[in-house]
Design a protein around this motif. Structure first.
Motif, PDB file in Angstrom:
ATOM      1  N   MET A 159      41.032  21.545 -21.966  1.00  0.00           N
ATOM      2  CA  MET A 159      40.215  20.457 -21.444  1.00  0.00           C
ATOM      3  C   MET A 159      38.799  20.944 -21.172  1.00  0.00           C
ATOM      4  O   MET A 159      38.473  22.070 -21.438  1.00  0.00           O
ATOM      5  N   ASN A 160      37.991  20.134 -20.538  1.00  0.00           N
ATOM      6  CA  ASN A 160      36.561  20.405 -20.505  1.00  0.00           C
ATOM      7  C   ASN A 160      36.100  21.478 -19.534  1.00  0.00           C
ATOM      8  O   ASN A 160      35.719  22.537 -19.937  1.00  0.00           O
ATOM      9  N   GLY A 161      36.066  21.211 -18.270  1.00  0.00           N
ATOM     10  CA  GLY A 161      35.571  22.180 -17.300  1.00  0.00           C
ATOM     11  C   GLY A 161      34.074  22.375 -17.322  1.00  0.00           C
ATOM     12  O   GLY A 161      33.574  23.306 -16.703  1.00  0.00           O
ATOM     13  N   LYS A 162      33.345  21.541 -18.030  1.00  0.00           N
ATOM     14  CA  LYS A 162      31.885  21.673 -18.088  1.00  0.00           C
ATOM     15  C   LYS A 162      31.249  20.890 -16.944  1.00  0.00           C
ATOM     16  O   LYS A 162      31.625  19.747 -16.683  1.00  0.00           O
TER      17      LYS A 162
ATOM     18  N   GLU B 170      33.311  15.584 -15.535  1.00  0.00           N
ATOM     19  CA  GLU B 170      33.697  16.946 -15.174  1.00  0.00           C
ATOM     20  C   GLU B 170      35.198  17.101 -14.944  1.00  0.00           C
ATOM     21  O   GLU B 170      35.699  18.220 -14.860  1.00  0.00           O
ATOM     22  N   ASN B 171      35.905  16.010 -14.827  1.00  0.00           N
ATOM     23  CA  ASN B 171      37.323  16.044 -14.507  1.00  0.00           C
ATOM     24  C   ASN B 171      38.115  16.609 -15.679  1.00  0.00           C
ATOM     25  O   ASN B 171      38.143  16.027 -16.762  1.00  0.00           O
ATOM     26  N   PRO B 172      38.794  17.752 -15.479  1.00  0.00           N
ATOM     27  CA  PRO B 172      39.529  18.376 -16.581  1.00  0.00           C
ATOM     28  C   PRO B 172      40.736  17.570 -17.068  1.00  0.00           C
ATOM     29  O   PRO B 172      41.285  17.867 -18.117  1.00  0.00           O
ATOM     30  N   GLU B 173      41.126  16.541 -16.341  1.00  0.00           N
ATOM     31  CA  GLU B 173      42.252  15.703 -16.770  1.00  0.00           C
ATOM     32  C   GLU B 173      41.842  14.674 -17.832  1.00  0.00           C
ATOM     33  O   GLU B 173      42.702  14.031 -18.424  1.00  0.00           O
ATOM     34  N   TYR B 174      40.540  14.516 -18.046  1.00  0.00           N
ATOM     35  CA  TYR B 174      40.044  13.536 -19.014  1.00  0.00           C
ATOM     36  C   TYR B 174      39.370  14.242 -20.185  1.00  0.00           C
ATOM     37  O   TYR B 174      38.787  15.304 -20.027  1.00  0.00           O
ATOM     38  N   ASP B 175      39.442  13.615 -21.325  1.00  0.00           N
ATOM     39  CA  ASP B 175      38.720  14.109 -22.499  1.00  0.00           C
ATOM     40  C   ASP B 175      37.325  13.497 -22.450  1.00  0.00           C
ATOM     41  O   ASP B 175      37.136  12.338 -22.785  1.00  0.00           O
ATOM     42  N   PHE B 176      36.346  14.294 -21.999  1.00  0.00           N
ATOM     43  CA  PHE B 176      34.997  13.775 -21.783  1.00  0.00           C
ATOM     44  C   PHE B 176      34.346  13.246 -23.054  1.00  0.00           C
ATOM     45  O   PHE B 176      33.407  12.478 -22.998  1.00  0.00           O
TER      46      PHE B 176
ATOM     47  N   LYS C 232      27.584  24.476 -22.762  1.00  0.00           N
ATOM     48  CA  LYS C 232      28.061  24.869 -21.433  1.00  0.00           C
ATOM     49  C   LYS C 232      27.973  23.764 -20.393  1.00  0.00           C
ATOM     50  O   LYS C 232      28.495  23.905 -19.296  1.00  0.00           O
TER      51      LYS C 232
END
Length: 105
Positions: free
Chosen positions: A1-4, A47-53, A87
């Motif tokens: 997932m994202n984490g950005k 920013e939520n890692p549960e979603y595909d940004f 990033k």
């Protein structure tokens, strides 16, 4: 997932300030603060890692002429335009759709 993390560009911050002043005239200071806060909160969804940004917002076709792909989120009357960097997720513009586009230059 994202984490950005999201990063607000100078232009986007200035846009948000204009939106605050626009809403302050219409609704008063407290409501204008609430609206500005809700716009900021909406971008945290990215920013939520549960979603595909990359799938949260749709492609913003008004930016198709530029090099990167720009996407948009809608919060109330506002369109939040962002792009995905290596990033960071850059919040590049915020526009209140009740205003004339020339006011956002």
């Amino acid at each position: 997932m994202n984490g950005k993390p999201t990063y607000w560009t100078h232009r986007a911050k200035r846009d948000l300030e204009k939106i605050f002043h626009f809403n302050k005239v219409l609704y008063g200071t407290e409501k204008a603060k609430e609206i500005s806060y809700s716009i900021r909160e909406r971008t945290l969804l990215l920013e939520n890692p549960e979603y595909d940004f990359e799938r949260i917002g749709s492609v913003d076709e008004s930016f198709n002429h530029l090099k990167h792909t720009y996407r948009k989120l809608i919060e109330g009357y506002c369109k939040i335009t962002y792009r995905i960097g290596k990033k960071r997720i850059y919040i590049v513009r915020v526009f209140d759709t009740r205003q004339h586009p020339s006011k956002n230059l």
